[in-house]
Scaffold this motif. Structure first.
Motif, PDB file in Angstrom:
ATOM      1  N   LYS A 152       0.829  -1.214   0.000  1.00 20.04           N
ATOM      2  CA  LYS A 152       0.000   0.000   0.000  1.00 20.04           C
ATOM      3  C   LYS A 152       0.865   1.266   0.000  1.00 20.04           C
ATOM      4  O   LYS A 152       0.619   2.198  -0.767  1.00 20.04           O
ATOM      5  N   ILE A 153       1.879   1.283   0.864  1.00 22.81           N
ATOM      6  CA  ILE A 153       2.689   2.504   0.945  1.00 22.81           C
ATOM      7  C   ILE A 153       3.644   2.629  -0.240  1.00 22.81           C
ATOM      8  O   ILE A 153       3.975   3.736  -0.662  1.00 22.81           O
ATOM      9  N   LEU A 154       4.073   1.501  -0.800  1.00 19.50           N
ATOM     10  CA  LEU A 154       4.927   1.560  -1.987  1.00 19.50           C
ATOM     11  C   LEU A 154       4.128   2.008  -3.213  1.00 19.50           C
ATOM     12  O   LEU A 154       4.644   2.721  -4.080  1.00 19.50           O
ATOM     13  N   PHE A 155       2.869   1.596  -3.288  1.00 17.02           N
ATOM     14  CA  PHE A 155       1.985   2.006  -4.378  1.00 17.02           C
ATOM     15  C   PHE A 155       1.816   3.527  -4.398  1.00 17.02           C
ATOM     16  O   PHE A 155       1.648   4.139  -5.459  1.00 17.02           O
ATOM     17  N   ARG A 156       1.881   4.134  -3.209  1.00 21.48           N
ATOM     18  CA  ARG A 156       1.759   5.587  -3.095  1.00 21.48           C
ATOM     19  C   ARG A 156       3.112   6.278  -3.177  1.00 21.48           C
ATOM     20  O   ARG A 156       3.237   7.465  -2.878  1.00 21.48           O
ATOM     21  N   ASP A 157       4.145   5.497  -3.552  1.00 24.09           N
ATOM     22  CA  ASP A 157       5.487   6.031  -3.815  1.00 24.09           C
ATOM     23  C   ASP A 157       6.100   6.696  -2.587  1.00 24.09           C
ATOM     24  O   ASP A 157       6.751   7.729  -2.672  1.00 24.09           O
ATOM     25  N   SER A 158       5.906   6.084  -1.408  1.00 26.87           N
ATOM     26  CA  SER A 158       6.444   6.649  -0.165  1.00 26.87           C
ATOM     27  C   SER A 158       7.962   6.538  -0.129  1.00 26.87           C
ATOM     28  O   SER A 158       8.541   5.548  -0.577  1.00 26.87           O
ATOM     29  N   GLU A 159       8.599   7.569   0.401  1.00 25.95           N
ATOM     30  CA  GLU A 159      10.055   7.593   0.554  1.00 25.95           C
ATOM     31  C   GLU A 159      10.473   7.423   2.011  1.00 25.95           C
ATOM     32  O   GLU A 159      11.583   6.994   2.298  1.00 25.95           O
ATOM     33  N   ILE A 160       9.598   7.784   2.935  1.00 31.35           N
ATOM     34  CA  ILE A 160       9.830   7.593   4.375  1.00 31.35           C
ATOM     35  C   ILE A 160       8.829   6.557   4.862  1.00 31.35           C
ATOM     36  O   ILE A 160       7.613   6.779   4.800  1.00 31.35           O
ATOM     37  N   LEU A 161       9.326   5.413   5.327  1.00 25.03           N
ATOM     38  CA  LEU A 161       8.478   4.280   5.682  1.00 25.03           C
ATOM     39  C   LEU A 161       8.531   4.056   7.191  1.00 25.03           C
ATOM     40  O   LEU A 161       9.599   3.812   7.751  1.00 25.03           O
ATOM     41  N   ILE A 162       7.376   4.131   7.837  1.00 25.09           N
ATOM     42  CA  ILE A 162       7.282   3.954   9.291  1.00 25.09           C
ATOM     43  C   ILE A 162       6.663   2.580   9.575  1.00 25.09           C
ATOM     44  O   ILE A 162       5.592   2.260   9.056  1.00 25.09           O
ATOM     45  N   PHE A 163       7.336   1.788  10.415  1.00 28.71           N
ATOM     46  CA  PHE A 163       6.828   0.466  10.802  1.00 28.71           C
ATOM     47  C   PHE A 163       6.669   0.413  12.317  1.00 28.71           C
ATOM     48  O   PHE A 163       7.627   0.625  13.057  1.00 28.71           O
ATOM     49  N   ASP A 164       5.455   0.134  12.777  1.00 28.72           N
ATOM     50  CA  ASP A 164       5.170   0.022  14.210  1.00 28.72           C
ATOM     51  C   ASP A 164       5.158  -1.453  14.591  1.00 28.72           C
ATOM     52  O   ASP A 164       4.242  -2.190  14.229  1.00 28.72           O
ATOM     53  N   GLU A 165       6.183  -1.886  15.313  1.00 31.05           N
ATOM     54  CA  GLU A 165       6.326  -3.286  15.756  1.00 31.05           C
ATOM     55  C   GLU A 165       6.175  -4.265  14.580  1.00 31.05           C
ATOM     56  O   GLU A 165       5.344  -5.172  14.622  1.00 31.05           O
TER      57      GLU A 165
END
Length: 504
Positions: A152-165
């Motif tokens: 989902k976040i790659l489809f929106r071309d995100s450059e800053i990726l936040i992962f919670d646990e």
């Protein structure tokens, strides 16, 4: 270059300060881990970065430009994506439908499924996500659901990726796979921010760490060549508290007869064989651990024991009338988040004729005291507590039911060091009282430390069981913290191979 910079960020909820004057930066194209106990302010800070919350004061910069987010949409516009600890997916939708929801490619008035499918498959292949875009979410594993959130976040071309646990729901092999994906993100110039409690993983993957405690930044350190000082890091997390090793792992309980017996149990769901001739016995005064990649029959075992599943072949025998379950997902299965501590406790005890304010208050106060639940107001909604404190309440309720059989399914998933230690002590305490404990977990350290017997589950059957003598030499002195990784030990390697069917 700084991808993110927090400058004097503060955020309060009522009289409770979640973040207090926090200032630090995150370098572009790095893996930055944020650590701290449950309630330390980690998730609040990341929700500020993702536009869910607005800071009360302070400045947020993205790639050296000051920003003010009014919603997650604003953050997404700035190429920020977040994978939450509890996934935000619709079970009856396909992978493709979940990914494009709210951001559909169209041709005229219609969704362009052909081009969308092509774009998604290109991303899947680039990052080795191993997903079928036409599968329903309800038909794929937890680890693949996480990959859908990543997609989902790659489809929106995100450059800053936040992962919670991100590794809380993953087996050891799936963790390794996640780290490979993270390495690929770095090779493609992305910035990765990870909230976690697992110190060995931090040592393995991070470039830099920041520690929050009671809403404040208390420690930062670069991880030069994996030489992070985990003991110093753990002291920063808990405030220099020296943990006690006084938990009584030895016991003198005379083991009872079999609490339950499952013989040649088989189940098919949607024409898929979930259990395949499974044999399992559970004794009194015993912690029997179950280890396996999720989706190999764990849920079906729980459903049979708790009476939710009646349609199976084989023999299931138990004389226990009361069975308690701490479920694998506290939010969806373990609580009503809008209810108070007391209201969540009485969901199980049946005393619905006595639901008075004073009665609920007394129940809440008892649990708060006995289980060290950190809460400013005993009448607060359970959903407002940190994950570790929510879990303590659920454990308190299930133990308080005084069942002969207790099932703990991933009991410390997404839980901080102190809460993990406390929950472990309660599990052992119940074992020492002669209760029968079934412990299901993806955390090998937890299983090896606590289990008197450890069974490996693969393709719906037990393929090997390790008895206490085999486990004893591998047990750690500390139940809460693994300063040195045990992943290279002979036992860990053997269990890892068994879990993916390479031996046995």
């Amino acid at each position: 270059m700084k991808a993110v910079e927090f400058i004097n960020i503060s955020k309060s909820f009522g009289n409770f300060p979640a973040n207090k004057d926090i200032s630090f930066s995150i370098k572009k194209n790095s893996v930055h881990c944020i650590l701290g106990e449950n309630g330390a302010g980690k998730s609040t800070l990341m929700k500020i970065l993702f536009g869910i919350y607005k800071p009360d004061s302070g400045t947020l910069k993205i790639f050296d430009n000051e920003v003010r987010f009014n919603s997650p949409h604003d953050a997404i516009e700035k190429k920020i994506g977040m994978v939450h600890q509890h996934f935000m997916l619709i079970d009856d939708f396909t992978v493709l439908e979940n990914v494009i929801l709210g951001d559909e490619l169209t041709k005229g008035l219609k969704i362009d499924f052909k081009d969308t499918r092509k774009i998604l498959n290109e991303i899947i292949n680039k990052y080795n996500l191993d997903l079928d875009v036409d599968k329903k979410i309800s038909d794929i594993s937890i680890s693949k659901q996480q990959k859908v959130e990543i997609l989902k976040i790659l489809f929106r071309d995100s450059e800053i990726l936040i992962f919670d646990e991100p590794t809380a729901v993953l087996s050891p092999m799936e963790v390794d796979e996640f780290f490979k994906i993270t390495d690929e993100f770095k090779r493609n110039g992305k910035t990765i921010i990870i909230i976690t409690h697992k110190l060995n993983e931090v040592k393995q993957i991070s470039d830099r760490v920041s520690v929050l405690r009671k809403g404040e930044l208390v420690y930062e350190e670069n991880n030069e060549n994996g030489k992070l000082d985990l003991e110093k890091l753990s002291n920063a997390i808990v405030g220099g508290v020296v943990f006690s090793n006084s938990i009584n792992k030895e016991y003198k309980v005379i083991k009872a007869l079999k609490a339950l017996r499952m013989k040649n149990i088989s189940i098919k769901r949607n024409n898929v064989e979930c259990l395949n001739g499974l044999n399992l016995e559970l004794e009194g005064g015993e912690i029997h651990g179950i280890c396996g990649v999720e989706g190999n029959g764990q849920n079906e075992i729980i459903d049979i024991i708790t009476g939710l599943e009646k349609n199976f072949e084989g023999t299931y025998i138990t004389e226990s009338k009361n069975i308690s379950l701490v479920p694998d997902d506290r939010i969806k299965k373990g609580m009503i988040k809008e209810y108070s501590i007391g209201e969540n406790i009485i969901l199980k005890n049946g005393k619905r004729n006595f639901i008075f304010a004073e009665y609920l208050k007394n129940i809440s106060n008892k649990v708060i005291e006995e289980y060290d639940v950190r809460v400013s107001d005993s009448s607060a909604d359970l959903g407002s507590l940190s994950g570790g404190n929510q879990q303590k309440v659920i454990v308190a309720r299930e133990i308080g039911f005084e069942s002969e059989i207790l099932i703990f399914s991933h009991p410390t998933r997404g839980v901080d060091i102190n809460s993990t230690l406390f929950i472990h002590s309660k599990i052992i305490e119940q074992r020492n009282l002669g209760k029968s404990i079934l412990l299901i977990s993806s955390d090998l350290d937890e299983l090896i430390t606590l289990s008197d017997k450890l069974s490996i589950l693969y393709n719906g059957r037990i393929i090997k069981t390790f008895e206490e003598p085999e486990l004893k030499s591998f047990k750690q002195d500390n139940l809460h913290l693994e300063i040195e990784s045990s992943s290279n030990s002979q036992l860990y390697n053997e269990i890892g191979k068994l879990m993916i069917g390479l031996t046995g």
